[in-house]
Scaffold this motif. Sequence first.
Motif, mmCIF file in Angstrom:
data_model
loop_
_atom_site.group_PDB
_atom_site.id
_atom_site.type_symbol
_atom_site.label_atom_id
_atom_site.label_comp_id
_atom_site.label_asym_id
_atom_site.label_seq_id
_atom_site.Cartn_x
_atom_site.Cartn_y
_atom_site.Cartn_z
ATOM 1 N N VAL A 80 5.287 41.635 -13.626
ATOM 2 C CA VAL A 80 3.602 42.576 -12.919
ATOM 3 C C VAL A 80 3.005 41.337 -12.448
ATOM 4 O O VAL A 80 2.380 40.501 -10.897
ATOM 5 C CB VAL A 80 3.217 43.776 -13.662
ATOM 6 C CG1 VAL A 80 1.453 43.144 -12.751
ATOM 7 C CG2 VAL A 80 3.472 44.603 -14.161
ATOM 8 N N VAL A 81 3.104 39.775 -13.401
ATOM 9 C CA VAL A 81 2.728 38.883 -12.680
ATOM 10 C C VAL A 81 3.436 38.276 -12.128
ATOM 11 O O VAL A 81 3.088 37.463 -10.770
ATOM 12 C CB VAL A 81 2.952 37.927 -14.256
ATOM 13 C CG1 VAL A 81 2.495 36.171 -14.130
ATOM 14 C CG2 VAL A 81 1.794 38.168 -15.271
ATOM 15 N N GLN A 88 1.495 36.737 -7.977
ATOM 16 C CA GLN A 88 1.933 35.603 -8.139
ATOM 17 C C GLN A 88 0.834 34.810 -8.909
ATOM 18 O O GLN A 88 -0.200 33.621 -8.986
ATOM 19 C CB GLN A 88 0.502 35.317 -6.791
ATOM 20 C CG GLN A 88 0.982 36.122 -5.398
ATOM 21 C CD GLN A 88 2.541 35.328 -4.766
ATOM 22 O OE1 GLN A 88 3.197 34.407 -4.516
ATOM 23 N NE2 GLN A 88 2.806 36.199 -4.559
ATOM 24 N N GLY A 89 1.657 35.111 -9.906
ATOM 25 C CA GLY A 89 1.099 34.211 -11.486
ATOM 26 C C GLY A 89 -0.391 34.414 -12.111
ATOM 27 O O GLY A 89 -1.076 33.550 -12.992
ATOM 28 N N GLU A 90 -0.869 35.701 -11.625
ATOM 29 C CA GLU A 90 -2.134 36.629 -12.121
ATOM 30 C C GLU A 90 -1.847 36.055 -13.332
ATOM 31 O O GLU A 90 -1.019 37.028 -14.221
ATOM 32 C CB GLU A 90 -2.466 37.611 -11.097
ATOM 33 C CG GLU A 90 -4.110 37.627 -11.488
ATOM 34 C CD GLU A 90 -4.747 38.993 -10.867
ATOM 35 O OE1 GLU A 90 -4.668 40.299 -11.438
ATOM 36 O OE2 GLU A 90 -4.232 38.821 -9.377
ATOM 37 N N LYS A 91 -2.952 35.616 -14.202
ATOM 38 C CA LYS A 91 -3.114 35.783 -15.722
ATOM 39 C C LYS A 91 -3.182 37.244 -16.241
ATOM 40 O O LYS A 91 -5.046 37.601 -15.780
ATOM 41 C CB LYS A 91 -3.526 34.231 -16.808
ATOM 42 C CG LYS A 91 -2.889 33.644 -15.971
ATOM 43 C CD LYS A 91 -3.547 32.213 -16.602
ATOM 44 C CE LYS A 91 -2.785 31.044 -16.704
ATOM 45 N NZ LYS A 91 -3.265 30.512 -15.765
ATOM 46 N N ARG A 147 -9.956 42.775 -12.808
ATOM 47 C CA ARG A 147 -9.502 41.768 -11.734
ATOM 48 C C ARG A 147 -10.040 40.499 -11.220
ATOM 49 O O ARG A 147 -11.368 40.967 -9.899
ATOM 50 C CB ARG A 147 -7.785 41.825 -10.706
ATOM 51 C CG ARG A 147 -7.167 42.670 -11.078
ATOM 52 C CD ARG A 147 -6.123 43.459 -10.239
ATOM 53 N NE ARG A 147 -5.938 42.444 -9.414
ATOM 54 C CZ ARG A 147 -4.317 42.316 -8.391
ATOM 55 N NH1 ARG A 147 -4.787 43.070 -7.349
ATOM 56 N NH2 ARG A 147 -4.406 41.330 -7.586
ATOM 57 N N ASP A 148 -9.883 39.427 -11.039
ATOM 58 C CA ASP A 148 -10.087 38.676 -10.164
ATOM 59 C C ASP A 148 -9.187 38.172 -9.155
ATOM 60 O O ASP A 148 -7.873 37.502 -9.551
ATOM 61 C CB ASP A 148 -10.633 37.236 -11.163
ATOM 62 C CG ASP A 148 -11.223 36.229 -10.597
ATOM 63 O OD1 ASP A 148 -11.066 35.748 -8.740
ATOM 64 O OD2 ASP A 148 -11.753 34.984 -10.429
ATOM 65 N N PRO A 149 -9.029 38.643 -8.408
ATOM 66 C CA PRO A 149 -7.041 38.481 -7.520
ATOM 67 C C PRO A 149 -6.649 36.596 -7.496
ATOM 68 O O PRO A 149 -7.333 36.221 -7.255
ATOM 69 C CB PRO A 149 -7.406 39.302 -6.423
ATOM 70 C CG PRO A 149 -9.096 40.008 -6.469
ATOM 71 C CD PRO A 149 -9.045 39.318 -7.128
ATOM 72 N N ILE A 207 -3.730 38.218 -1.528
ATOM 73 C CA ILE A 207 -4.526 36.996 -3.133
ATOM 74 C C ILE A 207 -4.507 36.003 -1.715
ATOM 75 O O ILE A 207 -3.325 35.770 -1.169
ATOM 76 C CB ILE A 207 -3.525 37.746 -4.101
ATOM 77 C CG1 ILE A 207 -3.115 38.777 -4.121
ATOM 78 C CG2 ILE A 207 -3.219 36.283 -5.447
ATOM 79 C CD1 ILE A 207 -1.900 38.989 -4.824
ATOM 80 N N GLY A 208 -5.494 35.211 -1.913
ATOM 81 C CA GLY A 208 -5.862 34.387 -1.657
ATOM 82 C C GLY A 208 -4.964 33.336 -1.141
ATOM 83 O O GLY A 208 -5.214 32.486 -0.208
#
Length: 541
Positions: free
Chosen positions: A269-270, A274-277, A235-237, A175-176
């Motif tokens: 899960v979020v 790393q805070g992925e909505k 997903r947009d990771p 993840i970026g």
Amino acid sequence: MAITSANQLELLQTAEAVAREKMIDPELVVQAMEDSLARAAKSRYGADMDIRVHIDRKTGVAAFSRVRTVVADDELENHHAQVTVAQAAPYLDDPKIGDEIVDVVPPVELGRIAAQSAKQVILQKVREAERDRQYEEFKDRAGTILNGVVKREEYGNLVIDIGRGEAVLRRNEKIGRESYRNGDRIRCYVKDVRREARGPQIFLSRTAPEFMAELFKMEVPEIYDGIIEIKAVARDPGSRAKIGVISHDSGIDPVGACVGMRGSRVQAVVNELQGEKIDIIPWTEDQATFLVNALQPAEVSKVVIDDDAGKIEVVVPDEQLSLAIGRRGQNVRLASQLTGLDIDIVTESDDSARRQAEFAERTRLFMEELDIDEMMAQLLVAEEFSSLEEVGYVDIDELLAIDGFDEDTAQELQTRAREKLEAIATAALENARALGVEDSLIAFEGLTPQMVEALAKDGIKSLEDFATCADWELAGGWTTVDGNRVKDEGLLEAFDMSLEEAQHLIMTARVMLGWVDPSELESGVDEDAAAADAETAEDAN
């Protein structure tokens, strides 16, 4: 070094120690020792000889033997390791091809070089056994989640210690904004396990959609038990994700179960991502309804699905356009991945302008072709008449149902429409003849003069030419090129010809020409025609 009684038992002790350290079968280590001693013995007795070594599994005594195999006379190549049937007669009773003559030979003295060579053989065999053990252990773990510890970083890729081996988390699978240090614990999805020359390679991922699905399975017991099913994930990771869920129990809300009490389940899960909505969407078989849900939080006014093209057009209020598209197209891109369809977003004003343009174009067509005033033409268009064929050959009661149309008016409109269609057909037929079309194609039932003219413009001027066409060449279709759907324009697509109609016409032409047996056509078996279509399609693509 000699294999004597002083160190015979050490062989077994060494094998057991190495097996415990590498977590492999001690038998494999002993076999590696036997191979290494046999190789060393060959350097003493001769490389052409078949020297074998057997280590007693209880005493550790190594027995050396020379083996000669009985072969046919014409297959004798190595006199040191092979004998003929006649040559084996003094040693064996009734020798047969494949039998072996075993002679005990004295143990060898291992010099420094031979001992080093034997050590390398043992190490190589042990490494191979260790790789096989690791592959067998992890090959069935693909598609699951593993916990590991970051061991080191190599060119942006993380090497993860997963207990009995190492795995790789490539930088494009991270993840970026994530960063890890040596010793950090990490949870990853096992994307692939491959056997390679350098050993089994275990590839991990934290950006795969399946990773999020597996996390939900761990956090939501209903998913693990199969009561709730995850149907689609996009997903947009590290930024945003959408997940479609359905409940197989009418008493359980799939969205509420995935969210959990006060959002506890989805929040777990979020936090891992790393805070992925995450948007949790109720899945339904109705594509239009599912898409409306998938485009949330944007509102949708209308959905138009083109099944043949695999596309879907969504009309949204003007003020909702930016919300429907999302930042950098994120929302519509995720919705497209979730539904598996190409999505075009259109505003209500653009949709209205387009419909007005179509209305004006059809009005102009009726005014010019039927020689009527604008109001009457608009009434026809408002009642969804779109072509002269519909006006000319529709049941007259449908025209009489239009306000202000009496029977005389309706009959006059149909007469004008039919006369105009006949004039158009006559002109098309004359043009087709001028282009050199043969009578066999003109007289072919199922093709109108306009169709014949369109075919002639593309060089199809005889029934034979027509019979060699593929159905998609006439009706059009779609081809996937580099993952994108590309439109194939059909010669008769403008006449609303379907693939089934095109197939019927082509097969009828082939029967008339004698290319196909009518009995095969009736039974639906026509391999030659299918092969011809496939070949034509392949050439075209």
